[in-house]
Design a protein around this motif. Structure first.
Motif, PDB file in Angstrom:
ATOM      1  N   ASN A 142       0.806  -1.221   0.000  1.00  0.00           N
ATOM      2  CA  ASN A 142       0.000   0.000   0.000  1.00  0.00           C
ATOM      3  C   ASN A 142       0.840   1.272   0.000  1.00  0.00           C
ATOM      4  O   ASN A 142       0.524   2.244   0.670  1.00  0.00           O
ATOM      5  CB  ASN A 142      -0.971   0.016   1.187  1.00  0.00           C
ATOM      6  N   GLY A 143       1.949   1.238  -0.720  1.00  0.00           N
ATOM      7  CA  GLY A 143       2.748   2.445  -0.893  1.00  0.00           C
ATOM      8  C   GLY A 143       3.759   2.720   0.196  1.00  0.00           C
ATOM      9  O   GLY A 143       4.371   3.772   0.214  1.00  0.00           O
ATOM     10  N   CYS A 144       3.960   1.786   1.134  1.00  0.00           N
ATOM     11  CA  CYS A 144       4.956   2.001   2.189  1.00  0.00           C
ATOM     12  C   CYS A 144       6.377   1.861   1.646  1.00  0.00           C
ATOM     13  O   CYS A 144       7.295   2.491   2.132  1.00  0.00           O
ATOM     14  CB  CYS A 144       4.754   1.024   3.337  1.00  0.00           C
ATOM     15  N   GLY A 145       6.531   1.017   0.645  1.00  0.00           N
ATOM     16  CA  GLY A 145       7.839   0.799   0.045  1.00  0.00           C
ATOM     17  C   GLY A 145       7.875   1.314  -1.376  1.00  0.00           C
ATOM     18  O   GLY A 145       6.891   1.835  -1.895  1.00  0.00           O
ATOM     19  N   MET A 146       9.024   1.180  -2.003  1.00  0.00           N
ATOM     20  CA  MET A 146       9.205   1.637  -3.376  1.00  0.00           C
ATOM     21  C   MET A 146       9.789   0.495  -4.193  1.00  0.00           C
ATOM     22  O   MET A 146      10.603  -0.275  -3.692  1.00  0.00           O
ATOM     23  CB  MET A 146      10.159   2.833  -3.425  1.00  0.00           C
ATOM     24  N   VAL A 147       9.354   0.398  -5.444  1.00  0.00           N
ATOM     25  CA  VAL A 147       9.916  -0.557  -6.393  1.00  0.00           C
ATOM     26  C   VAL A 147      10.239   0.203  -7.665  1.00  0.00           C
ATOM     27  O   VAL A 147       9.629   1.233  -7.956  1.00  0.00           O
ATOM     28  CB  VAL A 147       8.946  -1.729  -6.691  1.00  0.00           C
ATOM     29  N   LYS A 148      11.192  -0.313  -8.430  1.00  0.00           N
ATOM     30  CA  LYS A 148      11.531   0.353  -9.682  1.00  0.00           C
ATOM     31  C   LYS A 148      10.346   0.258 -10.632  1.00  0.00           C
ATOM     32  O   LYS A 148       9.682  -0.773 -10.699  1.00  0.00           O
ATOM     33  CB  LYS A 148      12.783  -0.265 -10.306  1.00  0.00           C
ATOM     34  N   ASN A 149      10.106   1.346 -11.359  1.00  0.00           N
ATOM     35  CA  ASN A 149       8.971   1.350 -12.290  1.00  0.00           C
ATOM     36  C   ASN A 149       9.291   0.494 -13.516  1.00  0.00           C
ATOM     37  O   ASN A 149      10.429   0.068 -13.723  1.00  0.00           O
ATOM     38  CB  ASN A 149       8.541   2.773 -12.651  1.00  0.00           C
ATOM     39  N   PHE A 150       8.273   0.244 -14.345  1.00  0.00           N
ATOM     40  CA  PHE A 150       8.432  -0.638 -15.502  1.00  0.00           C
ATOM     41  C   PHE A 150       9.477  -0.100 -16.485  1.00  0.00           C
ATOM     42  O   PHE A 150      10.269  -0.856 -17.032  1.00  0.00           O
ATOM     43  CB  PHE A 150       7.091  -0.833 -16.220  1.00  0.00           C
ATOM     44  N   GLU A 151       9.464   1.197 -16.709  1.00  0.00           N
ATOM     45  CA  GLU A 151      10.406   1.792 -17.663  1.00  0.00           C
ATOM     46  C   GLU A 151      11.848   1.595 -17.210  1.00  0.00           C
ATOM     47  O   GLU A 151      12.709   1.183 -17.989  1.00  0.00           O
ATOM     48  CB  GLU A 151      10.094   3.283 -17.825  1.00  0.00           C
ATOM     49  N   THR A 152      12.126   1.860 -15.941  1.00  0.00           N
ATOM     50  CA  THR A 152      13.477   1.691 -15.405  1.00  0.00           C
ATOM     51  C   THR A 152      13.907   0.234 -15.483  1.00  0.00           C
ATOM     52  O   THR A 152      15.035  -0.069 -15.888  1.00  0.00           O
ATOM     53  CB  THR A 152      13.535   2.172 -13.941  1.00  0.00           C
ATOM     54  N   THR A 153      13.018  -0.663 -15.113  1.00  0.00           N
ATOM     55  CA  THR A 153      13.329  -2.094 -15.147  1.00  0.00           C
ATOM     56  C   THR A 153      13.629  -2.557 -16.570  1.00  0.00           C
ATOM     57  O   THR A 153      14.603  -3.282 -16.796  1.00  0.00           O
ATOM     58  CB  THR A 153      12.167  -2.911 -14.554  1.00  0.00           C
ATOM     59  N   SER A 154      12.830  -2.116 -17.535  1.00  0.00           N
ATOM     60  CA  SER A 154      13.071  -2.538 -18.926  1.00  0.00           C
ATOM     61  C   SER A 154      14.389  -1.976 -19.455  1.00  0.00           C
ATOM     62  O   SER A 154      15.109  -2.660 -20.188  1.00  0.00           O
ATOM     63  CB  SER A 154      11.906  -2.131 -19.829  1.00  0.00           C
ATOM     64  N   ILE A 155      14.741  -0.756 -19.081  1.00  0.00           N
ATOM     65  CA  ILE A 155      16.022  -0.170 -19.503  1.00  0.00           C
ATOM     66  C   ILE A 155      17.178  -0.968 -18.906  1.00  0.00           C
ATOM     67  O   ILE A 155      18.175  -1.266 -19.591  1.00  0.00           O
ATOM     68  CB  ILE A 155      16.108   1.316 -19.112  1.00  0.00           C
ATOM     69  N   GLU A 156      17.070  -1.349 -17.623  1.00  0.00           N
ATOM     70  CA  GLU A 156      18.123  -2.136 -16.986  1.00  0.00           C
ATOM     71  C   GLU A 156      18.274  -3.505 -17.645  1.00  0.00           C
ATOM     72  O   GLU A 156      19.389  -3.990 -17.840  1.00  0.00           O
ATOM     73  CB  GLU A 156      17.844  -2.286 -15.488  1.00  0.00           C
ATOM     74  N   ILE A 157      17.159  -4.141 -17.999  1.00  0.00           N
ATOM     75  CA  ILE A 157      17.206  -5.447 -18.677  1.00  0.00           C
ATOM     76  C   ILE A 157      17.869  -5.291 -20.046  1.00  0.00           C
ATOM     77  O   ILE A 157      18.730  -6.096 -20.426  1.00  0.00           O
ATOM     78  CB  ILE A 157      15.791  -6.046 -18.801  1.00  0.00           C
ATOM     79  N   GLU A 158      17.492  -4.252 -20.776  1.00  0.00           N
ATOM     80  CA  GLU A 158      18.074  -3.998 -22.093  1.00  0.00           C
ATOM     81  C   GLU A 158      19.585  -3.792 -22.001  1.00  0.00           C
ATOM     82  O   GLU A 158      20.349  -4.350 -22.798  1.00  0.00           O
ATOM     83  CB  GLU A 158      17.416  -2.767 -22.712  1.00  0.00           C
ATOM     84  N   ARG A 159      20.044  -3.037 -21.013  1.00  0.00           N
ATOM     85  CA  ARG A 159      21.486  -2.816 -20.836  1.00  0.00           C
ATOM     86  C   ARG A 159      22.202  -4.109 -20.497  1.00  0.00           C
ATOM     87  O   ARG A 159      23.302  -4.368 -20.980  1.00  0.00           O
ATOM     88  CB  ARG A 159      21.724  -1.779 -19.736  1.00  0.00           C
ATOM     89  N   ALA A 160      21.585  -4.935 -19.647  1.00  0.00           N
ATOM     90  CA  ALA A 160      22.204  -6.206 -19.266  1.00  0.00           C
ATOM     91  C   ALA A 160      22.324  -7.128 -20.475  1.00  0.00           C
ATOM     92  O   ALA A 160      23.353  -7.787 -20.658  1.00  0.00           O
ATOM     93  CB  ALA A 160      21.383  -6.865 -18.157  1.00  0.00           C
TER      94      ALA A 160
END
Length: 167
Positions: A141-159
């Motif tokens: 319910n918003g207490c924590g933070m996770v990387k958004n979809f765009e950031t995650t896809s960019i990281e996967i692409e770089r890897a």
């Protein structure tokens, strides 16, 4: 660049002297805590106060840099290491003001309190780096933070590109 982005996302930032900063964000303000840590500065200076001044000045430079990189806006409280001398407190405050002059966002720095706290404001001109890269966690319910979809896809692409370049 990626190492600097990772550094800007961490709570703890090390200083060259061995001291460190803690960055925390609440709904109302951002706080920065300066700690001497494993600093070896006391052996360089005859006077302990001068060693603390050196760590605080080093912290002021890094705070100015991190505020720009992280694009922190709003009310900011900096908890510097306590110094006894009013002269050294003024010296630190003047150094922080000078370091913040390079910032394109409008900054207002209030004097140092008797507790060694510096209150400042920094203009919000766009989202912070945390707001850009992360989103609220849907499971807590918003207490924590996770990387958004765009950031995650960019990281996967770089890897993937890195793996492909190795073969």
């Amino acid at each position: 660049v990626e190492k600097e982005i990772e550094k800007a996302l961490t709570r703890k930032v090390w200083l060259p002297s061995g001291g460190y900063l803690f960055f925390d964000k609440t709904e109302a303000m951002s706080t920065i805590d300066v700690n001497s840590g494993r600093s070896q500065q006391s052996s360089k200076y005859d006077d302990v106060e001068e060693a603390l001044v050196h760590i605080n000045i080093e912290a002021a430079d890094e705070i100015a840099r991190q505020l720009r990189i992280r694009n922190v806006g709003g009310l900011i409280i900096c908890d510097f290491i306590d110094m006894q001398s009013k002269k050294n407190q003024r010296r630190l405050l003047n150094h922080l003001k000078e370091a913040m002059k390079n910032d394109t966002a409008k900054c207002t720095i209030i004097g140092m309190s008797e507790f060694g706290l510096v209150e400042m404001t920094r203009q919000r001109n766009r989202e912070s780096i945390t707001q850009t890269i992360f989103t609220n966690c849907p499971y807590c319910n918003g207490c924590g933070m996770v990387k958004n979809f765009e950031t995650t896809s960019i990281e996967i692409e770089r890897a993937i590109k890195q793996l492909v370049s190795q073969y």
